[in-house]
Design a protein around this motif. Structure first.
Motif, PDB file in Angstrom:
ATOM      1  N   ARG A 100       2.530 -32.367 -34.508  1.00 18.20           N
ATOM      2  CA  ARG A 100       2.029 -33.059 -35.693  1.00 18.20           C
ATOM      3  C   ARG A 100       1.724 -34.515 -35.353  1.00 18.20           C
ATOM      4  NH1 ARG A 100       6.746 -31.570 -35.229  1.00 18.20           N
ATOM      5  NH2 ARG A 100       8.297 -33.175 -35.268  1.00 18.20           N
ATOM      6  N   GLY A 101       0.855 -35.096 -36.157  1.00 16.67           N
ATOM      7  CA  GLY A 101       0.485 -36.480 -35.931  1.00 16.67           C
ATOM      8  C   GLY A 101       0.351 -37.245 -37.230  1.00 16.67           C
ATOM      9  N   THR A 102       0.387 -38.562 -37.098  1.00 13.61           N
ATOM     10  CA  THR A 102       0.218 -39.431 -38.259  1.00 13.61           C
ATOM     11  C   THR A 102      -0.967 -40.360 -38.008  1.00 13.61           C
ATOM     12  OG1 THR A 102       1.763 -41.065 -37.336  1.00 13.61           O
ATOM     13  CG2 THR A 102       2.686 -39.400 -38.809  1.00 13.61           C
ATOM     14  N   GLY A 103      -1.550 -40.834 -39.100  1.00 14.97           N
ATOM     15  CA  GLY A 103      -2.666 -41.772 -38.999  1.00 14.97           C
ATOM     16  C   GLY A 103      -3.792 -41.209 -38.153  1.00 14.97           C
ATOM     17  N   PRO A 108      -6.141 -35.148 -33.642  1.00 16.71           N
ATOM     18  CA  PRO A 108      -5.860 -34.662 -32.289  1.00 16.71           C
ATOM     19  C   PRO A 108      -4.577 -33.827 -32.210  1.00 16.71           C
ATOM     20  CG  PRO A 108      -6.369 -37.019 -32.240  1.00 16.71           C
ATOM     21  CD  PRO A 108      -6.275 -36.610 -33.674  1.00 16.71           C
ATOM     22  N   ALA A 109      -3.570 -34.197 -33.006  1.00 18.39           N
ATOM     23  CA  ALA A 109      -2.324 -33.419 -33.005  1.00 18.39           C
ATOM     24  C   ALA A 109      -2.558 -32.026 -33.582  1.00 18.39           C
ATOM     25  CB  ALA A 109      -1.238 -34.152 -33.793  1.00 18.39           C
ATOM     26  N   GLY A 110      -3.384 -31.939 -34.620  1.00 20.45           N
ATOM     27  CA  GLY A 110      -3.712 -30.632 -35.189  1.00 20.45           C
ATOM     28  C   GLY A 110      -4.422 -29.738 -34.186  1.00 20.45           C
ATOM     29  N   LEU A 111      -5.345 -30.324 -33.426  1.00 24.14           N
ATOM     30  CA  LEU A 111      -6.037 -29.566 -32.381  1.00 24.14           C
ATOM     31  C   LEU A 111      -5.050 -29.130 -31.300  1.00 24.14           C
ATOM     32  CD1 LEU A 111      -8.617 -28.492 -31.105  1.00 24.14           C
ATOM     33  CD2 LEU A 111      -8.947 -30.755 -30.069  1.00 24.14           C
ATOM     34  N   ALA A 112      -4.179 -30.043 -30.879  1.00 22.60           N
ATOM     35  CA  ALA A 112      -3.166 -29.703 -29.870  1.00 22.60           C
ATOM     36  C   ALA A 112      -2.254 -28.592 -30.373  1.00 22.60           C
ATOM     37  CB  ALA A 112      -2.348 -30.941 -29.505  1.00 22.60           C
ATOM     38  N   ASP A 113      -1.917 -28.609 -31.649  1.00 25.38           N
ATOM     39  CA  ASP A 113      -1.058 -27.569 -32.211  1.00 25.38           C
ATOM     40  C   ASP A 113      -1.740 -26.201 -32.121  1.00 25.38           C
ATOM     41  OD1 ASP A 113       1.428 -26.859 -33.550  1.00 25.38           O
ATOM     42  OD2 ASP A 113       0.201 -26.488 -35.332  1.00 25.38           O
ATOM     43  N   ARG A 114      -3.040 -26.158 -32.400  1.00 27.30           N
ATOM     44  CA  ARG A 114      -3.772 -24.883 -32.326  1.00 27.30           C
ATOM     45  C   ARG A 114      -3.895 -24.375 -30.891  1.00 27.30           C
ATOM     46  NH1 ARG A 114      -6.237 -27.440 -36.423  1.00 27.30           N
ATOM     47  NH2 ARG A 114      -8.077 -28.194 -35.337  1.00 27.30           N
ATOM     48  N   LEU A 115      -3.986 -25.294 -29.925  1.00 22.48           N
ATOM     49  CA  LEU A 115      -4.139 -24.906 -28.519  1.00 22.48           C
ATOM     50  C   LEU A 115      -2.802 -24.650 -27.820  1.00 22.48           C
ATOM     51  CD1 LEU A 115      -6.908 -27.470 -27.511  1.00 22.48           C
ATOM     52  CD2 LEU A 115      -7.201 -25.038 -28.062  1.00 22.48           C
ATOM     53  N   ALA A 116      -1.721 -25.087 -28.427  1.00 23.20           N
ATOM     54  CA  ALA A 116      -0.406 -25.044 -27.770  1.00 23.20           C
ATOM     55  C   ALA A 116       0.044 -23.627 -27.434  1.00 23.20           C
ATOM     56  CB  ALA A 116       0.639 -25.736 -28.636  1.00 23.20           C
ATOM     57  N   ASP A 117      -0.189 -22.672 -28.316  1.00 25.35           N
ATOM     58  CA  ASP A 117       0.301 -21.312 -28.061  1.00 25.35           C
ATOM     59  C   ASP A 117      -0.206 -20.764 -26.734  1.00 25.35           C
ATOM     60  OD1 ASP A 117       1.714 -21.314 -30.422  1.00 25.35           O
ATOM     61  OD2 ASP A 117       0.256 -20.102 -31.516  1.00 25.35           O
ATOM     62  N   GLY A 118      -1.508 -20.907 -26.481  1.00 26.19           N
ATOM     63  CA  GLY A 118      -2.066 -20.404 -25.229  1.00 26.19           C
ATOM     64  C   GLY A 118      -1.533 -21.140 -24.017  1.00 26.19           C
ATOM     65  N   ALA A 119      -1.405 -22.455 -24.133  1.00 25.43           N
ATOM     66  CA  ALA A 119      -0.892 -23.246 -23.006  1.00 25.43           C
ATOM     67  C   ALA A 119       0.551 -22.897 -22.705  1.00 25.43           C
ATOM     68  CB  ALA A 119      -1.029 -24.734 -23.309  1.00 25.43           C
ATOM     69  N   VAL A 120       1.379 -22.788 -23.737  1.00 21.83           N
ATOM     70  CA  VAL A 120       2.797 -22.463 -23.540  1.00 21.83           C
ATOM     71  C   VAL A 120       2.932 -21.063 -22.957  1.00 21.83           C
ATOM     72  CG1 VAL A 120       5.004 -22.070 -24.704  1.00 21.83           C
ATOM     73  CG2 VAL A 120       3.627 -24.079 -25.290  1.00 21.83           C
ATOM     74  N   ALA A 121       2.140 -20.120 -23.442  1.00 18.00           N
ATOM     75  CA  ALA A 121       2.197 -18.750 -22.908  1.00 18.00           C
ATOM     76  C   ALA A 121       1.849 -18.733 -21.419  1.00 18.00           C
ATOM     77  CB  ALA A 121       1.261 -17.835 -23.695  1.00 18.00           C
ATOM     78  N   GLY A 122       0.809 -19.461 -21.033  1.00 17.23           N
ATOM     79  CA  GLY A 122       0.434 -19.522 -19.620  1.00 17.23           C
ATOM     80  C   GLY A 122       1.521 -20.155 -18.769  1.00 17.23           C
ATOM     81  N   ASP A 123       2.120 -21.221 -19.284  1.00 18.46           N
ATOM     82  CA  ASP A 123       3.203 -21.878 -18.539  1.00 18.46           C
ATOM     83  C   ASP A 123       4.413 -20.956 -18.394  1.00 18.46           C
ATOM     84  OD1 ASP A 123       1.705 -24.170 -18.176  1.00 18.46           O
ATOM     85  OD2 ASP A 123       2.621 -25.245 -19.855  1.00 18.46           O
ATOM     86  N   LEU A 124       4.743 -20.219 -19.443  1.00 22.90           N
ATOM     87  CA  LEU A 124       5.890 -19.299 -19.353  1.00 22.90           C
ATOM     88  C   LEU A 124       5.604 -18.148 -18.393  1.00 22.90           C
ATOM     89  CD1 LEU A 124       7.259 -19.199 -22.995  1.00 22.90           C
ATOM     90  CD2 LEU A 124       8.258 -20.324 -20.999  1.00 22.90           C
ATOM     91  N   ARG A 125       4.348 -17.689 -18.345  1.00 22.14           N
ATOM     92  CA  ARG A 125       3.996 -16.658 -17.349  1.00 22.14           C
ATOM     93  C   ARG A 125       4.223 -17.192 -15.940  1.00 22.14           C
ATOM     94  NH1 ARG A 125       0.219 -15.193 -21.099  1.00 22.14           N
ATOM     95  NH2 ARG A 125      -1.405 -16.584 -20.325  1.00 22.14           N
ATOM     96  N   ARG A 126       3.837 -18.445 -15.707  1.00 26.91           N
ATOM     97  CA  ARG A 126       4.040 -19.071 -14.397  1.00 26.91           C
ATOM     98  C   ARG A 126       5.538 -19.163 -14.086  1.00 26.91           C
ATOM     99  NH1 ARG A 126       1.018 -22.558 -15.482  1.00 26.91           N
ATOM    100  NH2 ARG A 126      -0.826 -21.761 -14.484  1.00 26.91           N
ATOM    101  N   ALA A 127       6.352 -19.571 -15.059  1.00 24.02           N
ATOM    102  CA  ALA A 127       7.799 -19.668 -14.864  1.00 24.02           C
ATOM    103  C   ALA A 127       8.372 -18.285 -14.570  1.00 24.02           C
ATOM    104  CB  ALA A 127       8.473 -20.278 -16.090  1.00 24.02           C
ATOM    105  N   ALA A 128       7.915 -17.277 -15.295  1.00 22.60           N
ATOM    106  CA  ALA A 128       8.418 -15.916 -15.068  1.00 22.60           C
ATOM    107  C   ALA A 128       8.057 -15.443 -13.659  1.00 22.60           C
ATOM    108  CB  ALA A 128       7.847 -14.967 -16.111  1.00 22.60           C
ATOM    109  N   ASP A 129       6.862 -15.741 -13.208  1.00 27.17           N
ATOM    110  CA  ASP A 129       6.468 -15.363 -11.850  1.00 27.17           C
ATOM    111  C   ASP A 129       7.355 -16.048 -10.815  1.00 27.17           C
ATOM    112  OD1 ASP A 129       4.499 -13.701 -12.848  1.00 27.17           O
ATOM    113  OD2 ASP A 129       2.876 -15.133 -12.508  1.00 27.17           O
ATOM    114  N   LEU A 130       7.684 -17.307 -11.059  1.00 28.00           N
ATOM    115  CA  LEU A 130       8.565 -18.028 -10.131  1.00 28.00           C
ATOM    116  C   LEU A 130       9.974 -17.433 -10.091  1.00 28.00           C
ATOM    117  CD1 LEU A 130       7.478 -21.691 -10.943  1.00 28.00           C
ATOM    118  CD2 LEU A 130       7.108 -20.463  -8.789  1.00 28.00           C
TER     119      LEU A 130
END
Length: 137
Positions: A100-103, A108-130
């Motif tokens: 979330r963002g203010t002012g 930009p925070a709203g856009l980041a919130d919408r994109l976060a799910d895909g980014a976090v999923a990709g990062d967790l896949r990388r962690a799982a592979d490691l």
């Protein structure tokens, strides 16, 4: 996301901020502000490839079932919660993320919130592979 490792191993790896540059693609490095941990209240700074340097803090830690953090940078704040459950010989990890963002940072925070799910999923896949492999869920 299902990890092919037991909950304690997955929890210990993901809950330690020092491991994050290995699996979180946006990070160049982590600067620890508190070395004793992981523990509730432990602080660090993420040093991202984009130049963003949020202040981070662990807000919840119940090994091996729950870990949460909060981060802030200028007018943007984000909360991430990971829940760990045994699944067969592995671990199912579920994610809750809120950005979330203010002012002027609200859009930009709203856009980041919408994109976060895909980014976090990709990062967790990388962690799982490691940690020895994963299967998407």
């Amino acid at each position: 996301m299902t990890f092919a490792a037991p909950p304690e191993e997955v929890f210990d790896y993901l809950a330690d901020p020092r491991n994050r540059p290995a699996w979180q693609t946006s990070l160049r490095a982590v600067k620890m502000l508190d070395e004793d941990g992981p523990r509730v209240g432990q602080r660090w700074r993420d040093l991202t490839w984009a130049g963003v340097r949020p202040h981070m803090r662990i807000t919840q830690l119940q090994r091996p079932t729950l870990w949460a953090e909060t981060g802030s940078w200028f007018g943007v704040s984000a909360d991430l919660t990971l829940r760990f459950e045994p699944e067969g010989a592995g671990t199912a990890v579920s994610v809750e993320m809120d950005v979330r963002g203010t002012g002027p940072w609200r859009w930009p925070a709203g856009l980041a919130d919408r994109l976060a799910d895909g980014a976090v999923a990709g990062d967790l896949r990388r962690a799982a592979d490691l940690l020895g492999g994963s299967s998407a869920r």
